[in-house]
Enzyme design. Structure first.
Site, short mmCIF file in Angstrom:
data_model
loop_
_atom_site.label_atom_id
_atom_site.label_comp_id
_atom_site.label_asym_id
_atom_site.label_seq_id
_atom_site.Cartn_x
_atom_site.Cartn_y
_atom_site.Cartn_z
N GLY A 135 -28.82 -8.88 48.66
CA GLY A 135 -28.61 -9.22 49.81
C GLY A 135 -28.14 -7.74 50.46
N ASN A 194 -16.92 -14.99 52.36
CA ASN A 194 -16.96 -14.77 50.71
C ASN A 194 -15.50 -14.87 50.39
OD1 ASN A 194 -16.92 -12.32 52.17
ND2 ASN A 194 -16.88 -11.32 50.34
N GLN A 249 -23.56 -16.15 51.06
CA GLN A 249 -22.82 -17.18 50.48
C GLN A 249 -22.87 -18.63 50.92
OE1 GLN A 249 -20.51 -16.81 47.85
NE2 GLN A 249 -20.40 -14.53 47.77
N SER A 266 -29.26 -13.92 49.07
CA SER A 266 -29.30 -13.16 47.81
C SER A 266 -29.40 -14.03 46.69
CB SER A 266 -27.99 -12.34 47.67
OG SER A 266 -28.12 -11.60 46.29
N GLY A 267 -30.46 -13.80 45.92
CA GLY A 267 -30.56 -14.88 44.86
C GLY A 267 -29.63 -15.16 43.79
N HIS A 268 -28.82 -14.07 43.31
CA HIS A 268 -27.86 -14.38 42.23
C HIS A 268 -26.72 -15.20 42.87
CE1 HIS A 268 -24.65 -11.06 43.02
NE2 HIS A 268 -25.63 -10.76 43.84
N THR A 271 -43.94 -2.24 44.43
CA THR A 271 -44.59 -3.44 43.66
C THR A 271 -43.65 -4.53 43.59
OG1 THR A 271 -45.61 -1.81 42.31
CG2 THR A 271 -45.71 -4.17 41.52
N CYS A 313 -17.73 -6.34 44.89
CA CYS A 313 -18.06 -4.94 45.51
C CYS A 313 -16.82 -4.11 45.98
CB CYS A 313 -19.05 -5.03 46.55
SG CYS A 313 -20.66 -5.97 46.33
N1 PLP Z 1 -22.62 -10.42 51.57
C1 PLP Z 1 -21.84 -11.22 50.98
C2 PLP Z 1 -21.09 -12.16 51.84
C3 PLP Z 1 -21.69 -11.13 49.48
O1 PLP Z 1 -20.84 -12.17 49.02
C4 PLP Z 1 -22.29 -10.17 48.83
C5 PLP Z 1 -22.08 -10.27 47.47
O2 PLP Z 1 -21.05 -10.30 46.97
C6 PLP Z 1 -23.46 -9.39 49.62
C7 PLP Z 1 -23.60 -9.67 50.81
C8 PLP Z 1 -24.18 -8.76 48.64
O3 PLP Z 1 -25.35 -9.08 48.10
P1 PLP Z 1 -25.74 -8.32 46.87
O4 PLP Z 1 -25.18 -8.59 45.78
O5 PLP Z 1 -27.32 -9.38 46.52
O6 PLP Z 1 -26.36 -7.10 47.13
#
Ligand code: PLP
Length: 370
Positions: A72, A148, A176, A196-198, A234, A317
């Site tokens: 993300g 989020n 999210q 974002s995959g995770h 890659t 984060c």
């Molecule tokens: N944007 C939002 C709303 C998020 O909640 C997050 C991750 O917590 C991100 C961006 C960042 O994504 P990534 O962890 O894949 O860098």
């Protein structure tokens, strides 16, 4: 020691079994480089193409509009790496993730004007509020699809229309949103969209940026010709394959996911003896913030972790920051420093949600007495 109850799915999710088994062969048997022109490399390239088709179909886009990224944050950095010619004004919602905020700061440092649009008390960015800061020189508007911290759902189609009326591009961070919202890039008419995959049961370190056909963006990384020369390096084939399977499953199961999230969230909140859930007019069920008056949110999250419930104050984060999440401050939530975020996922059971609520009750009671 018992396994802690995980109520932090907004921070990250586990990789689904189906997703993992789709990815595994690309680590061992079909490990080839998709940029190799020989037959084996082309097998890997075909898997990447297939995953791109799945990702595109899941968000109602074309495969040529999908660029794979490392997640993300990278997709956001790419979307916010420049402005259309002659434009010097950027508008960002005041409740964005740190990645968007940091990119907004970079625009300011590069001599652009940045305006922040405040949400209303429900955590929603209203089109009128956006319109009041738009100008002819606005080049880019950034509003996330789902917040989020509180799970508020933004009126993306309406906001994109307002941006387009002044000739600005519209970017949405949909990181999210993939589990809980039907994402439709064409219907909402966004210019760029990040996932974002995770966050939806694929591995960490993989994501994508949707870029509407016809829109010219600069390459994010230069080097080889991967991703049509726009993002060199890659391609991580197993992760791309995993994300293709995961996004297809997530978008197919939105209704089922939301019903489950509502059930566990209700089981949790209905047993709580303390705390006020931050209310939003239109929100996803899987993310809630709760204010426990008289108890510091950071202290509570640590105490809960020691008692067997893993949750957070804000995004992973910004963990470690002493200030409460900006979203709560901007919404005007009282005692925002007493808030804790709980987020639920596919693996959260009603039983574990109820047990967690009881642990929260005893922990809050204990901290109130201290
Ligand atoms: N944007 C939002 C709303 C998020 O909640 C997050 C991750 O917590 C991100 C961006 C960042 O994504 P990534 O962890 O894949 O860098």
């Amino acid at each position: 020691m018992k396994t802690p109850i995980y109520l932090d799915y907004a921070a990250t999710t586990p990789v689904d079994k189906e997703v993992l088994s789709a990815a595994l062969p690309f680590y061992t048997q079909s490990f080839y480089n998709p940029s190799s022109s020989h037959a084996l490399g082309q097998k890997a390239a075909a898997a990447v193409d297939f995953a791109r088709e799945k990702c595109a179909a899941a968000i109602n886009a074309s495969p040529s509009e999908i660029y794979f990224t490392s997640g993300g944050t990278e997709a956001i950095n790419w979307a916010m790496s420049g402005l259309p010619h002659n434009k010097k004004h950027v508008v960002v919602s005041a409740i964005e993730h740190d990645a968007v905020m940091a990119c907004a700061k970079r625009f300011t440092e590069n001599g652009c004007d940045v305006d922040f649009v405040k949400p209303d008390e429900h955590g929603i960015i209203r089109a009128d509020a956006l319109k009041s800061v738009l100008r002819e020189s606005t080049g880019l508007v950034c509003v996330m699809t789902v917040n989020n911290i509180v799970g508020s759902i933004q009126p993306i189609k309406e906001l994109a229309l307002a941006a387009h009326e002044v000739g600005a591009l519209f970017f949405t961070d949909a990181v999210q949103a993939v589990n809980s919202i039907d994402i439709d890039a064409k219907y909402t008419d966004v210019d760029m969209l990040a996932v974002s995959g995770h966050k939806f049961y694929a591995p960490k370190g993989i994501g994508l940026l949707y870029v509407k056909r016809g829109l010219s963006v600069k390459p994010f990384m230069v080097g080889g010709e991967q991703e049509r020369g726009m993002r060199a390096g890659t391609v991580d084939v197993p992760s791309v394959v995993a994300m293709g399977v995961a996004i297809e499953m997530a978008q197919k199961n939105v209704q089922e996911y939301n019903a489950h999230a509502s059930e566990v969230a209700n089981a949790f909140t209905s047993l709580l003896k303390f705390g006020n859930v931050v209310q939003c007019e239109n929100k996803t069920a899987d993310i809630i913030s709760i204010v426990f008056d008289g108890v510091n949110g950071g202290r509570l999250a640590i105490a809960l972790s020691c008692s067997g419930v893993c949750c957070s104050v804000g995004s992973a984060c910004s963990a470690g920051s002493a200030t409460p999440p900006q979203t709560l401050i901007e919404m005007g939530v009282k005692n925002a420093d007493c808030a804790v975020r709980f987020s639920f996922g596919k693996n959260t059971t009603v039983t574990s949600a109820k047990t967690a609520a009881q642990i929260v009750n005893t922990t809050v009671k204990r901290l109130m007495r201290v």
